[in-house]
Design a protein around this motif. Structure first.
Motif, PDB file in Angstrom:
ATOM      1  N   HIS A   1      -1.624  21.578   0.166  1.00 12.31           N
ATOM      2  CA  HIS A   1      -0.605  20.910  -0.654  1.00 12.31           C
ATOM      3  C   HIS A   1      -1.278  20.329  -1.911  1.00 12.31           C
ATOM      4  CE1 HIS A   1       3.208  19.043  -1.462  1.00 12.31           C
ATOM      5  NE2 HIS A   1       2.637  17.866  -1.601  1.00 12.31           N
ATOM      6  N   PRO A   2      -0.636  20.500  -3.097  1.00  6.27           N
ATOM      7  CA  PRO A   2      -1.276  19.996  -4.331  1.00  6.27           C
ATOM      8  C   PRO A   2      -1.134  18.473  -4.469  1.00  6.27           C
ATOM      9  CG  PRO A   2       0.816  21.075  -4.847  1.00  6.27           C
ATOM     10  CD  PRO A   2       0.607  21.232  -3.366  1.00  6.27           C
ATOM     11  N   PHE A   3      -2.029  17.734  -3.823  1.00  9.45           N
ATOM     12  CA  PHE A   3      -1.973  16.267  -3.852  1.00  9.45           C
ATOM     13  C   PHE A   3      -2.459  15.730  -5.193  1.00  9.45           C
ATOM     14  CE2 PHE A   3      -2.712  16.864   0.854  1.00  9.45           C
ATOM     15  CZ  PHE A   3      -1.513  16.330   1.273  1.00  9.45           C
ATOM     16  N   ARG A   4      -1.951  14.506  -5.533  1.00  6.41           N
ATOM     17  CA  ARG A   4      -2.503  13.726  -6.643  1.00  6.41           C
ATOM     18  C   ARG A   4      -3.144  12.483  -6.032  1.00  6.41           C
ATOM     19  NH1 ARG A   4       0.932  11.207  -9.755  1.00  6.41           N
ATOM     20  NH2 ARG A   4       2.758  11.587  -8.461  1.00  6.41           N
ATOM     21  N   ALA A   5      -4.085  11.878  -6.728  1.00  6.09           N
ATOM     22  CA  ALA A   5      -4.803  10.714  -6.186  1.00  6.09           C
ATOM     23  C   ALA A   5      -3.923   9.468  -6.289  1.00  6.09           C
ATOM     24  CB  ALA A   5      -6.110  10.519  -6.948  1.00  6.09           C
ATOM     25  N   GLU A   6      -2.933   9.360  -5.409  1.00  6.01           N
ATOM     26  CA  GLU A   6      -1.946   8.267  -5.524  1.00  6.01           C
ATOM     27  C   GLU A   6      -1.863   7.384  -4.274  1.00  6.01           C
ATOM     28  OE1 GLU A   6       2.210   9.718  -5.441  1.00  6.01           O
ATOM     29  OE2 GLU A   6       1.368  11.697  -4.997  1.00  6.01           O
ATOM     30  N   TYR A   7      -2.606   7.724  -3.220  1.00  7.43           N
ATOM     31  CA  TYR A   7      -2.449   6.983  -1.961  1.00  7.43           C
ATOM     32  C   TYR A   7      -3.630   6.031  -1.713  1.00  7.43           C
ATOM     33  CZ  TYR A   7       1.297  10.266  -1.026  1.00  7.43           C
ATOM     34  OH  TYR A   7       2.456  10.993  -1.116  1.00  7.43           O
ATOM     35  N   ASP A   8      -3.284   4.875  -1.108  1.00  7.67           N
ATOM     36  CA  ASP A   8      -4.324   3.933  -0.659  1.00  7.67           C
ATOM     37  C   ASP A   8      -4.858   4.352   0.705  1.00  7.67           C
ATOM     38  OD1 ASP A   8      -3.999   1.777  -2.755  1.00  7.67           O
ATOM     39  OD2 ASP A   8      -1.939   1.935  -2.007  1.00  7.67           O
ATOM     40  N   VAL A   9      -4.010   5.002   1.501  1.00  8.80           N
ATOM     41  CA  VAL A   9      -4.381   5.377   2.864  1.00  8.80           C
ATOM     42  C   VAL A   9      -3.896   6.803   3.148  1.00  8.80           C
ATOM     43  CG1 VAL A   9      -4.293   4.708   5.308  1.00  8.80           C
ATOM     44  CG2 VAL A   9      -3.820   2.997   3.542  1.00  8.80           C
ATOM     45  N   ALA A  10      -4.808   7.651   3.640  1.00 10.18           N
ATOM     46  CA  ALA A  10      -4.397   8.948   4.209  1.00 10.18           C
ATOM     47  C   ALA A  10      -4.671   8.822   5.699  1.00 10.18           C
ATOM     48  CB  ALA A  10      -5.193  10.092   3.607  1.00 10.18           C
ATOM     49  N   THR A  11      -3.637   9.033   6.504  1.00  8.78           N
ATOM     50  CA  THR A  11      -3.777   8.732   7.924  1.00  8.78           C
ATOM     51  C   THR A  11      -3.101   9.801   8.772  1.00  8.78           C
ATOM     52  OG1 THR A  11      -3.369   7.011   9.573  1.00  8.78           O
ATOM     53  CG2 THR A  11      -1.691   7.260   7.885  1.00  8.78           C
ATOM     54  N   SER A  12      -3.374   9.762  10.062  1.00  5.97           N
ATOM     55  CA  SER A  12      -2.717  10.704  10.968  1.00  5.97           C
ATOM     56  C   SER A  12      -2.918  10.273  12.417  1.00  5.97           C
ATOM     57  CB  SER A  12      -3.316  12.110  10.798  1.00  5.97           C
ATOM     58  OG  SER A  12      -2.633  13.007  11.641  1.00  5.97           O
ATOM     59  N   ARG A  13      -1.835  10.341  13.183  1.00 10.15           N
ATOM     60  CA  ARG A  13      -1.945  10.171  14.635  1.00 10.15           C
ATOM     61  C   ARG A  13      -1.916  11.576  15.237  1.00 10.15           C
ATOM     62  NH1 ARG A  13       2.635   7.058  18.322  1.00 10.15           N
ATOM     63  NH2 ARG A  13       3.663   9.078  18.226  1.00 10.15           N
TER      64      ARG A  13
ATOM     65  N   ASN B   1       7.277  -3.190  -1.528  1.00  8.90           N
ATOM     66  CA  ASN B   1       6.433  -2.865  -2.699  1.00  8.90           C
ATOM     67  C   ASN B   1       5.456  -1.732  -2.416  1.00  8.90           C
ATOM     68  OD1 ASN B   1       7.643  -4.876  -4.211  1.00  8.90           O
ATOM     69  ND2 ASN B   1       6.292  -6.434  -3.295  1.00  8.90           N
ATOM     70  N   GLY B   2       5.472  -1.234  -1.187  1.00 13.49           N
ATOM     71  CA  GLY B   2       4.606  -0.101  -0.851  1.00 13.49           C
ATOM     72  C   GLY B   2       5.405   1.188  -0.850  1.00 13.49           C
ATOM     73  N   GLY B   3       4.813   2.247  -0.309  1.00 11.68           N
ATOM     74  CA  GLY B   3       5.537   3.512  -0.259  1.00 11.68           C
ATOM     75  C   GLY B   3       4.879   4.415   0.765  1.00 11.68           C
TER      76      GLY B   3
ATOM     77  N   GLU C   1       0.832  -1.215   0.000  1.00 12.14           N
ATOM     78  CA  GLU C   1       0.000   0.000   0.000  1.00 12.14           C
ATOM     79  C   GLU C   1       0.869   1.270   0.000  1.00 12.14           C
ATOM     80  OE1 GLU C   1      -4.397  -0.941   1.574  1.00 12.14           O
ATOM     81  OE2 GLU C   1      -2.974  -0.557   3.200  1.00 12.14           O
ATOM     82  N   ARG C   2       0.280   2.340  -0.544  1.00 16.07           N
ATOM     83  CA  ARG C   2       0.921   3.667  -0.507  1.00 16.07           C
ATOM     84  C   ARG C   2       0.209   4.495   0.556  1.00 16.07           C
ATOM     85  NH1 ARG C   2       2.896   7.152  -4.715  1.00 16.07           N
ATOM     86  NH2 ARG C   2       4.199   7.442  -2.904  1.00 16.07           N
ATOM     87  N   VAL C   3       0.980   5.039   1.468  1.00 16.81           N
ATOM     88  CA  VAL C   3       0.425   5.669   2.677  1.00 16.81           C
ATOM     89  C   VAL C   3       0.873   7.123   2.776  1.00 16.81           C
ATOM     90  CG1 VAL C   3       0.307   5.520   5.207  1.00 16.81           C
ATOM     91  CG2 VAL C   3       0.585   3.432   3.853  1.00 16.81           C
ATOM     92  N   LEU C   4      -0.074   8.003   3.081  1.00 12.87           N
ATOM     93  CA  LEU C   4       0.233   9.411   3.369  1.00 12.87           C
ATOM     94  C   LEU C   4       0.022   9.634   4.866  1.00 12.87           C
ATOM     95  CD1 LEU C   4       0.754  12.392   2.511  1.00 12.87           C
ATOM     96  CD2 LEU C   4      -1.733  12.589   2.176  1.00 12.87           C
ATOM     97  N   ASP C   5       1.109   9.945   5.591  1.00 13.80           N
ATOM     98  CA  ASP C   5       1.042  10.161   7.046  1.00 13.80           C
ATOM     99  C   ASP C   5       1.023  11.681   7.285  1.00 13.80           C
ATOM    100  OD1 ASP C   5       1.103   9.898   9.774  1.00 13.80           O
ATOM    101  OD2 ASP C   5       3.140   9.096   9.881  1.00 13.80           O
ATOM    102  N   ILE C   6      -0.157  12.202   7.603  1.00  9.26           N
ATOM    103  CA  ILE C   6      -0.345  13.658   7.702  1.00  9.26           C
ATOM    104  C   ILE C   6       0.005  14.133   9.114  1.00  9.26           C
ATOM    105  CG2 ILE C   6      -2.067  15.514   7.525  1.00  9.26           C
ATOM    106  CD1 ILE C   6      -3.648  13.413   5.720  1.00  9.26           C
TER     107      ILE C   6
END
Ligand SMILES: C[S@@+](CC[C@H](N)C(=O)[O-])C[C@H]1O[C@@H](n2cnc3c(N)ncnc32)[C@H](O)[C@@H]1O
Length: 275
Positions: free
Chosen positions: A105-117, A70-72, A47-52
């Motif tokens: 931030h100019p995001f592109r639709a590339e992540y499987d998960v947008a998350t944040s603690r 294989n993820g990012g 999976e591709r993850v964005l940690d905000i």
């Protein structure tokens, strides 16, 4: 312009430095909560993850372990001192860190998960911010984050504040919706924000846990003056007053001492949604 300049200044100033210096003890404090959060996000290999609001990178590193080769993973934050530590901790690993405001931030639709603690309660315009964050997700992706419930339910924060109350500078009653740790305490408001930002299948689950603050009540009191609502309230006070507050808070936290340390109750929301 995002309207977040106050927060950008705050997290790049002494608070950001303190968070970076306290990273190890903070992660110990958040051990129980952090474990439940990682299980909730449940990042899968590939999976591709964005940690905000990734801060010092603790969750970013854990997501990278879970996503595998294989993820990012991208860690995004406004705080230079915290990102500096995150980059050092991730040296040699294929983890991207970006210093940017998640609300614009100019995001592109590339992540499987947008998350944040605990990194998404600081937006001046939360609907605009989550509308922007939604753009980072693939259509099949998911939002999964952790935020605090109300202050009185968070004994780790409420008890120190109450113990120190008459030694703190006089303050206007805070706006409960203003950017800050408890901005998403009201689940009705939180759901409305996410719906207005275009999210679906919203779930807001209770997480009742503890803050593993320290080994002794005195250490826990010192921690409370360094990080969290009491730290904000005492920032301008002189050392003598702070010492009095440490003594008071230490006394008040004694009842939460256990064989494995001082662990007062903590109350969070685990929030999930589809884009
Ligand atoms: C309470 S700290 C949590 C840090 C980290 N997630 C953790 O659990 O240790 C909140 C984080 O959100 C970041 N933050 C606040 N507003 C932000 C924004 N608009 N865009 C990106 N990050 C933001 C802060 O710089 C800070 O690192």
């Amino acid at each position: 312009m995002s309207g977040n300049q106050d927060q950008i200044d705050y997290w790049n100033g002494p608070a950001g430095q303190r968070w970076a210096e306290a990273q190890e003890s903070l992660d110990r404090t958040l051990a129980s909560i952090g474990k439940a959060f990682l299980a909730f996000v449940a990042v899968k290999p590939g999976e591709r993850v964005l940690d905000i609001g990734c801060g010092c990178g603790t969750t970013t590193l854990a997501f990278a372990d879970a996503a595998g080769p294989n993820g990012g993973v991208t860690g995004l934050d406004i705080s230079a001192p915290m990102l500096g530590l995150a980059r050092t901790r991730a040296a040699g690993r294929a983890i991207e860190f970006v210093q940017a405001d998640a609300s614009v931030h100019p995001f592109r639709a590339e992540y499987d998960v947008a998350t944040s603690r605990f990194g998404v309660m600081f937006f001046a315009d939360p609907v605009a911010a989550f509308t922007n964050i939604r753009k980072a997700l693939k259509p099949s992706g998911r939002l999964a984050f952790l935020c605090w419930r109300a202050l009185p339910d968070n004994v780790w924060a409420a008890v120190p504040l109450l113990a120190a109350r008459d030694l703190l500078p006089a303050q206007e009653p805070p706006d409960p919706h203003a950017p800050g740790p408890f901005a998403f305490a009201d689940p009705v408001r939180l759901r409305a924000i996410l719906e207005s930002a275009g999210f679906n299948a919203i779930r807001i689950d209770k997480l009742d846990s503890v803050m593993n603050m320290a080994s002794t009540a005195r250490e826990a009191a010192q921690f409370a003056l360094g990080i969290g609502p009491l730290a904000r309230a005492t920032a301008e006070l002189d050392d003598a007053t702070k010492a009095k507050i440490v003594a008071r808070v230490s006394e008040a936290l004694k009842k939460y001492e256990t064989a494995s340390g001082v662990a007062p109750p903590a109350a969070c929301w685990l929030v999930g949604a589809s884009p």
